[in-house]
Design a protein around this motif. Structure first.
Motif, PDB file in Angstrom:
ATOM      1  N   UNK A  85     -13.686  29.009 -34.745  1.00 55.23           N
ATOM      2  CA  UNK A  85     -12.913  27.958 -34.064  1.00 55.23           C
ATOM      3  C   UNK A  85     -11.655  28.530 -33.437  1.00 55.23           C
ATOM      4  N   UNK A  86     -10.977  29.430 -34.151  1.00 54.80           N
ATOM      5  CA  UNK A  86      -9.758  30.039 -33.596  1.00 54.80           C
ATOM      6  C   UNK A  86     -10.058  30.825 -32.322  1.00 54.80           C
ATOM      7  N   UNK A  87     -11.228  31.457 -32.276  1.00 59.95           N
ATOM      8  CA  UNK A  87     -11.578  32.257 -31.099  1.00 59.95           C
ATOM      9  C   UNK A  87     -11.978  31.400 -29.912  1.00 59.95           C
ATOM     10  N   UNK A  88     -12.164  30.095 -30.141  1.00 54.40           N
ATOM     11  CA  UNK A  88     -12.616  29.192 -29.070  1.00 54.40           C
ATOM     12  C   UNK A  88     -11.500  28.304 -28.539  1.00 54.40           C
ATOM     13  N   UNK A  89     -10.251  28.574 -28.923  1.00 52.03           N
ATOM     14  CA  UNK A  89      -9.159  27.660 -28.581  1.00 52.03           C
ATOM     15  C   UNK A  89      -8.471  28.008 -27.268  1.00 52.03           C
ATOM     16  N   UNK A  90      -8.953  29.008 -26.552  1.00 54.22           N
ATOM     17  CA  UNK A  90      -8.293  29.420 -25.317  1.00 54.22           C
ATOM     18  C   UNK A  90      -8.394  28.378 -24.212  1.00 54.22           C
ATOM     19  N   UNK A  91      -7.565  28.558 -23.209  1.00 53.11           N
ATOM     20  CA  UNK A  91      -7.553  27.658 -22.062  1.00 53.11           C
ATOM     21  C   UNK A  91      -8.743  27.926 -21.147  1.00 53.11           C
ATOM     22  N   UNK A  92      -8.880  27.098 -20.132  1.00 47.44           N
ATOM     23  CA  UNK A  92      -9.933  27.315 -19.132  1.00 47.44           C
ATOM     24  C   UNK A  92      -9.724  28.647 -18.437  1.00 47.44           C
ATOM     25  N   UNK A  93      -8.494  28.944 -18.067  1.00 50.82           N
ATOM     26  CA  UNK A  93      -8.203  30.211 -17.397  1.00 50.82           C
ATOM     27  C   UNK A  93      -8.547  31.386 -18.291  1.00 50.82           C
ATOM     28  N   UNK A  94      -8.187  31.320 -19.575  1.00 54.13           N
ATOM     29  CA  UNK A  94      -8.471  32.433 -20.476  1.00 54.13           C
ATOM     30  C   UNK A  94      -9.966  32.637 -20.656  1.00 54.13           C
ATOM     31  N   UNK A  95     -10.736  31.547 -20.581  1.00 52.91           N
ATOM     32  CA  UNK A  95     -12.190  31.673 -20.694  1.00 52.91           C
ATOM     33  C   UNK A  95     -12.756  32.420 -19.500  1.00 52.91           C
ATOM     34  N   UNK A  96     -12.233  32.147 -18.306  1.00 54.49           N
ATOM     35  CA  UNK A  96     -12.704  32.873 -17.124  1.00 54.49           C
ATOM     36  C   UNK A  96     -12.274  34.338 -17.167  1.00 54.49           C
ATOM     37  N   UNK A  97     -11.119  34.606 -17.759  1.00 56.55           N
ATOM     38  CA  UNK A  97     -10.710  35.998 -17.942  1.00 56.55           C
ATOM     39  C   UNK A  97     -11.633  36.685 -18.949  1.00 56.55           C
ATOM     40  N   UNK A  98     -12.017  35.963 -20.001  1.00 53.70           N
ATOM     41  CA  UNK A  98     -12.992  36.489 -20.953  1.00 53.70           C
ATOM     42  C   UNK A  98     -14.308  36.807 -20.262  1.00 53.70           C
ATOM     43  N   UNK A  99     -14.723  35.912 -19.394  1.00 50.93           N
ATOM     44  CA  UNK A  99     -15.964  36.132 -18.646  1.00 50.93           C
ATOM     45  C   UNK A  99     -15.907  37.460 -17.902  1.00 50.93           C
ATOM     46  N   UNK A 100     -14.806  37.689 -17.186  1.00 47.44           N
ATOM     47  CA  UNK A 100     -14.677  38.922 -16.401  1.00 47.44           C
ATOM     48  C   UNK A 100     -14.670  40.151 -17.303  1.00 47.44           C
ATOM     49  N   UNK A 101     -13.908  40.096 -18.418  1.00 49.31           N
ATOM     50  CA  UNK A 101     -13.818  41.246 -19.321  1.00 49.31           C
ATOM     51  C   UNK A 101     -15.153  41.533 -19.991  1.00 49.31           C
ATOM     52  N   UNK A 102     -15.824  40.462 -20.451  1.00 51.68           N
ATOM     53  CA  UNK A 102     -17.088  40.646 -21.168  1.00 51.68           C
ATOM     54  C   UNK A 102     -18.166  41.191 -20.243  1.00 51.68           C
ATOM     55  N   UNK A 103     -18.265  40.614 -19.036  1.00 53.09           N
ATOM     56  CA  UNK A 103     -19.247  41.105 -18.071  1.00 53.09           C
ATOM     57  C   UNK A 103     -18.978  42.567 -17.737  1.00 53.09           C
TER      58      UNK A 103
END
Length: 404
Positions: free
Chosen positions: A86-104
């Motif tokens: 749950x703690x790892x899922x609390x990021x904002x919409x912007x942070x999720x898109x940054x995660x997308x870029x980093x993970x890809x």
């Protein structure tokens, strides 16, 4: 830990269940076990009942079952890490898109994605789904913003960018509110969590795994016949590391309960193929050689979220001449589910990913409730069985280095 060569009949058992990346409370697993065990008992003709545990620090339940004329008592504990999820899922919409870029970038730049696609396409498509879905949501939001700006610019000029931006953000927020149906954010957080350190275990999670190890070690001193550890989905590779550390610490000795390990719907290559997963690969290598821990790996080609019939040790490039485990077997959904049920559930990927924990219309050798509540140890139940002939046991990972 007792030797696997002298298997007792089980009267008492401790089960430790390690969930995958799941933010939901552990009572969900108790209710699933309660309902599905009753369904399986009716189909298979045995008795089983579930009751609450009294005043335990670890959430779990008690199971009493009569199978093959023998009564068995089982205590099931859920090794919880849902708070970390749950703690790892609390990021904002912007942070999720940054995660997308980093993970890809992590999976593509290291060559891991290409190797995974050569292994099984199903789980890779599942991994690419949140990327495509989130990009589609962004595209929809940008199109709404563009249409709004085009409409308002002739009237208010550049001030039109303000309502356009607000509407774009509102669209993204709406998509996030319905993610319980789309699962795009959920899956993105899942893969990002595994990839954030390129395969290293995050310190907070490692501390939790150390706690799991202590709980299992304590059970090995109790008067029970079998201690069974079950890892589902991402919980499979967590279980590998917990049991590898436990076995290193305890050594090999011929007393106490039998220690067994069951992995279900595993996604080990998503982590073990990453460049910094040195420790996980070392744990896979070590655990695969241990004579005192029977390890059975169950997957099914019908489960599009798992690396079905992929030997997690061999494909990670750490198989050795001394390799004994795991025994890789198929749950064979097309055979163990009725044609009507298979037709209804075939494209319900998340439901099928949890089918291992559920009742089967036509159960074969794999029956979750015989394994967890029956009179045979895991090793005895599958003694003499050959691994699935369609398993993949060739090294595929680009990265094979290990750290002790």
């Amino acid at each position: 830990m007792s030797s696997q060569t002298n298997q007792p009949r089980v009267r008492k058992r401790r089960v430790f269940y390690i969930p995958g990346y799941d933010p939901f409370p552990p009572r969900r697993y108790r209710e699933l076990y309660r309902s599905e065990s009753q369904a399986q008992a009716e189909i298979s003709g045995y008795e089983i009942s579930v009751s609450a545990k009294q005043r335990s620090e670890v959430f779990g339940w008690r199971v009493t079952s009569v199978q093959d004329g023998e009564r068995v008592h089982t205590d099931v504990d859920v090794l919880v890490w849902s708070d970390i999820v749950r703690d790892s899922m609390t990021g904002s919409i912007l942070s999720t898109y940054l995660q997308l870029a980093r993970t890809a970038w992590t999976y593509i730049s290291t060559g891991t994605l290409r190797r995974l696609m050569g292994l099984r396409k199903g789980p890779v498509i599942t991994a690419l789904y949140p990327v495509g879905m989130l990009l589609l949501q962004l595209l929809v939001a940008l199109l709404v913003a563009w249409a709004t700006a085009k409409l308002l610019v002739p009237m208010v000029g550049l001030w039109a960018l303000v309502p356009a931006g607000i509407l774009a953000y509102a669209v993204l927020r709406w998509f996030r509110t319905i993610d319980n149906r789309l699962f795009a954010y959920y899956l993105m957080h899942d893969y990002a969590y595994s990839a954030q350190l390129k395969g290293e275990t995050p310190p907070q999670l490692q501390a939790r795994l150390d706690t799991f190890q202590d709980l299992i070690k304590g059970a090995l001193t109790e008067k029970v016949d079998e201690v069974l550890v079950i890892g589902h989905s991402s919980g499979a590779h967590l279980g590998v590391s917990v049991l590898a550390d436990l076995t290193r610490d305890c050594g090999v000795y011929d007393r106490g309960p039998v220690l067994s390990f069951l992995t279900l719907g595993q996604v080990v290559p998503m982590v073990s193929f990453l460049p910094n997963a040195h420790r996980l690969r070392a744990d896979l290598l070590f655990l695969s050689q241990q004579p005192t821990v029977a390890w059975v790996d169950i997957t099914a080609p019908g489960d599009g979220c798992a690396f079905a019939l992929c030997d997690p040790v061999a494909v990670s490039g750490v198989g050795s001449p001394d390799k004994k485990w795991p025994l890789v077997l198929s749950a064979a959904f097309t055979q163990t589910l009725s044609p009507e049920r298979w037709k209804a559930d075939r494209w319900r990927f998340f439901k099928l990913h949890f089918q291992y924990l559920c009742a089967f219309d036509r159960p074969g050798a794999y029956d979750y409730f015989r394994i967890t509540a029956g009179p045979q140890t895991l090793a005895a139940r599958f003694a003499g069985r050959a691994p699935s002939p369609s398993r993949i046991d060739q090294p595929v990972s680009k990265y094979t280095t290990v750290h002790a």
